[in-house]
Structures are given as C-alpha cells and as structure tokens.
Design an enzyme around this catalytic site. Structure first.
Site, PDB file in Angstrom:
ATOM      1  N   LYS A  43      39.372  41.285  36.602  1.00 45.68           N
ATOM      2  CA  LYS A  43      38.743  42.466  37.192  1.00 45.68           C
ATOM      3  C   LYS A  43      39.803  43.379  37.830  1.00 45.68           C
ATOM      4  O   LYS A  43      40.744  43.767  37.164  1.00 45.68           O
ATOM      5  CB  LYS A  43      37.695  42.045  38.215  1.00 45.68           C
ATOM      6  CG  LYS A  43      36.669  40.996  37.783  1.00 45.68           C
ATOM      7  CD  LYS A  43      36.061  41.148  36.441  1.00 45.68           C
ATOM      8  CE  LYS A  43      34.791  40.349  36.282  1.00 45.68           C
ATOM      9  NZ  LYS A  43      34.775  39.415  35.152  1.00 45.68           N
TER      10      LYS A  43
ATOM     11  N   TYR B 287      27.272  35.130  40.509  1.00 45.96           N
ATOM     12  CA  TYR B 287      27.631  35.256  39.086  1.00 45.96           C
ATOM     13  C   TYR B 287      26.904  34.192  38.277  1.00 45.96           C
ATOM     14  O   TYR B 287      27.028  32.992  38.552  1.00 45.96           O
ATOM     15  CB  TYR B 287      29.148  35.128  38.939  1.00 45.96           C
ATOM     16  CG  TYR B 287      29.643  35.300  37.526  1.00 45.96           C
ATOM     17  CD1 TYR B 287      29.144  36.309  36.705  1.00 45.96           C
ATOM     18  CD2 TYR B 287      30.620  34.465  37.009  1.00 45.96           C
ATOM     19  CE1 TYR B 287      29.612  36.478  35.411  1.00 45.96           C
ATOM     20  CE2 TYR B 287      31.100  34.626  35.719  1.00 45.96           C
ATOM     21  CZ  TYR B 287      30.585  35.628  34.922  1.00 45.96           C
ATOM     22  OH  TYR B 287      31.041  35.781  33.647  1.00 45.96           O
TER      23      TYR B 287
ATOM     24  N   ARG C  31      52.699  23.428  29.027  1.00 51.47           N
ATOM     25  CA  ARG C  31      51.435  23.123  29.694  1.00 51.47           C
ATOM     26  C   ARG C  31      51.642  22.854  31.180  1.00 51.47           C
ATOM     27  O   ARG C  31      50.706  22.917  31.977  1.00 51.47           O
ATOM     28  CB  ARG C  31      50.752  21.925  29.010  1.00 51.47           C
ATOM     29  CG  ARG C  31      49.370  21.586  29.546  1.00 51.47           C
ATOM     30  CD  ARG C  31      48.582  20.704  28.564  1.00 51.47           C
ATOM     31  NE  ARG C  31      49.380  19.645  27.996  1.00 51.47           N
ATOM     32  CZ  ARG C  31      49.660  18.481  28.601  1.00 51.47           C
ATOM     33  NH1 ARG C  31      49.209  18.243  29.819  1.00 51.47           N
ATOM     34  NH2 ARG C  31      50.379  17.560  27.984  1.00 51.47           N
TER      35      ARG C  31
ATOM     36  N   ASP D 238      34.263  32.592  46.187  1.00 52.13           N
ATOM     37  CA  ASP D 238      34.565  33.491  45.074  1.00 52.13           C
ATOM     38  C   ASP D 238      34.791  34.878  45.670  1.00 52.13           C
ATOM     39  O   ASP D 238      33.863  35.500  46.195  1.00 52.13           O
ATOM     40  CB  ASP D 238      33.406  33.501  44.078  1.00 52.13           C
ATOM     41  CG  ASP D 238      33.719  34.323  42.826  1.00 52.13           C
ATOM     42  OD1 ASP D 238      34.538  35.255  42.916  1.00 52.13           O
ATOM     43  OD2 ASP D 238      33.111  34.051  41.771  1.00 52.13           O
TER      44      ASP D 238
END
Length: 366
Positions: free
Chosen positions: A195, A101, A49, A170
């Site tokens: 993407k 978005y 982690r 973003d």
C-alpha cells in the site's frame, strides 16, 4: 521538528555510514540465491532463503520507521500469516476483528481453526469492553478496513497484557509515520507495504515489526522454514518507494481532509466516514494515537448502480482494489463480502493536485 520528520530524514540516508568511495548510493539489486562459502562462520549471507543484501537494505529502512526489528515478506498476507503462526498453537484462543480486512478472517477460519485454534470475531468498537481472559492473541486493526472505526490501542493492549495475551496490530491503513502501535503496547505490528509504503501499485510486500527478540526470531524462523521470502527486485522497489513515503503522505492526507469535508456537504453522499472530520465517530483518535485522519474515506451512495456509475464516470479515480498508491482509487466494497451497504465506496486519495481531483469527483457525483 517532529519525531516523524527525523525518522523520515534518517531513512533517506540510512546507507551512508556503510558506504566507501565509489559505492552506489542506491542499493543494488542482488539477484543471487547462493553465496561464496568456503566456510559458513562469519558469512553475512549463506543462502537466498535465509537473507540477501537487498532485503537488508529495505529492512533497515523499515526498522528506522518502526524503531524495532523488522522482517520483510512477499506480501502483507504473508506477514500476517507469519505473525499468527509464530504466536499461536493448537488449543489457543484468537480474537480478530469482524470488520477488518476480510482475508485475515478467511485465513483464521479456514486454516487456523482446523488446526485447533478457537477464532473469536469482534467488531472493532467492541474491543473496548471485551473480556480477554483465556485469549492467547488479540489481533486488532485500527482504523478498520473499510469502515474506519478505531479502538484505543494502549487501553486494549494493557487489558490484553493483564490477561497474558499477546497483541498483534495491523497498521496498514496508517503506516508507522501516522500511528505507532509498538509505542502503545502492541507486541507485533504487521503491515502490507504493498500500500502506501511502496506507494506505486507495482509490488507486493509486507513486514512484521517487534521489539521482543525471541518473538521476532520466531517470525524470522517462520519465513525461512515456510520459504515465504521476498525477491530482490521487489525489495528494491519498496526501498525506492519508502524514500518518498513522508512526502506522499503529506499530500494524500491533506487532500483527503479537503475532499471528505466537501463530500460531507454533497446531497448525494450519505454515511460518510473520515476520522479527520470533527463529527466522525473515530475523530477522537486524531491528534492522539493517530497523527491525522489518514488518506482513506468511506461513503455511501443510494444504490449499487449509483456507486458503480460514479466510479465508472470519474476519470481521476481508478476502479481497483487496494489503496495507498499514487493514483486515487475507489472500490465498491460490498462486492468482496464486507458488511457494508451495497452503495458503500472506499476512496483512497492519491497524490493528484487536489483541485482537479475534486472537480472530477464532484462532476462524477453529478
């Protein structure tokens, strides 16, 4: 030779300085949650982690592209969440795009607002005149998804800084090869590497990049405490995808420019949006903060039925959500609740040879 080309070349050889005879050139998939720890001091990895070798490899690539520290996440939304939770507290004021978005809006209104954050939605075009007094975080997305409106990152960041607000950008639609928000004054960049960076529509991934060490420590702490960690196989896939990002973008953007120009002349197409076209409202950003017009095109057909019919008929356009993959993909965005016409289509141009791709699109438009 451009800075972008230099970064792309360095990315391909970023592991070379650390290799010794017999080492694999491709980073191995290290599938381990635990590590040999006779003592903690000096151990590069202690627990899955906290970090792992395959993350380290892909974060090194992303850091070369962003020229900043990068923290990777298992999706773009995980990266967005980390950036927002690392910079906001109860009583703060957050500005987000009303035309960006849609999941960012759902997160902000559904989870941040109940925790005491005041959420203010602005259209991307309205950021230019907005008053950021009393705002803690200005979150922007440019070009906006799916409308492809743009804002001047440097101007907005300067006004936000004067108001003592942080700026989160973003940059998913452009990638750091086509637009560089950190260079323009953003404090943090978030992106869905699902993407174009990964590029093959086979993995979820995201990252946060920044040059403020204390702020990035907060982002890294959020990942560790919340447990939003990417897996080693996913990191491996993104590492592989990033090696061809520059080549894929070159074809995708060139093809998009040609297709947009032809769509603009088609009698059935209306409301065309592509920043690379001289008449587009976003064209002023091209050649400045944007390297080119990108690979996304927005356009309208007369009705929902016509849009759905076009998508169903075209053999070289995948009917799917998301964008930036090797396959050209189209989607009628109103089905997700975006404030667009019922016949609005977001087209993500892929790496197919452009001649057969345009033939298929033209025939499907009929």
């Amino acid at each position: 030779m451009t800075d972008s080309e230099t970064r792309a070349a360095r990315l391909l050889h970023h592991r070379k300085p650390g290799l010794v005879a017999g080492d694999p050139v491709v980073p191995p998939i290290t599938a381990s949650a635990t590590y040999h720890l006779p003592q903690v001091q000096g151990a590069p990895f202690v627990y899955g982690r906290n970090g792992m070798p395959t993350w380290e490899a892909v974060e090194a690539q992303l850091a070369l592209l962003e020229e900043a520290e990068c923290v990777s996440f298992p999706s773009g939304m995980a990266a967005i969440s980390a950036a927002l939770f690392a910079t906001l507290k109860a009583g703060d004021r957050l500005v987000i795009p009303s035309d960006g978005y849609y999941v960012t809006r759902i997160l902000s209104e559904g989870f941040l607002a109940p925790l005491g954050v005041t959420v203010v939605q602005l259209a991307t075009r309205d950021y230019a005149a907005a008053d950021f007094t009393g705002v803690a975080v200005v979150y922007l997305e440019t070009p906006s998804n799916p409308g492809l409106d743009v804002l001047d990152i440097a101007a907005v960041a300067a006004r936000a800084r004067a108001a003592e607000a942080r700026v989160i950008a973003d940059n998913t639609t452009m990638t750091p090869l086509l637009q560089r928000p950190l260079d323009l004054g953003a404090d943090l960049v978030v992106a869905a590497d699902t993407k174009a960076p990964a590029g093959h529509s086979d993995v979820l991934f995201g990252h946060v990049a920044g040059r403020d060490a204390a702020l990035m420590a907060r982002v890294s702490d959020w990942r560790r405490m919340a447990g939003v960690v990417p897996g080693p196989f996913e990191a491996f896939l993104v590492h592989r995808g990033l090696e061809t990002l520059e080549v894929r973008l070159e074809r995708m953007c060139a093809s998009a420019a040609l297709i947009a120009d032809r769509l603009a002349a088609h009698p059935k197409v209306r409301g065309l949006r592509y920043p690379g076209l001289p008449g587009d409202p976003s064209h002023g950003a091209v050649g400045g903060q944007m390297a080119n017009g990108g690979f996304l095109i927005g356009f309208e057909l007369a009705t929902e039925a016509e849009a759905e019919g076009f998508l169903a008929r075209c053999p070289l356009v995948e009917q799917t959500t998301s964008f930036g993959g090797t396959h050209t993909a189209g989607e009628r965005r109103a089905r997700w609740g975006d404030a667009v016409a019922e016949g609005f289509i977001r087209l993500s141009v892929g790496v197919e040879p452009v001649a057969p791709l345009w033939t298929a699109i033209g025939e499907a438009l009929g």
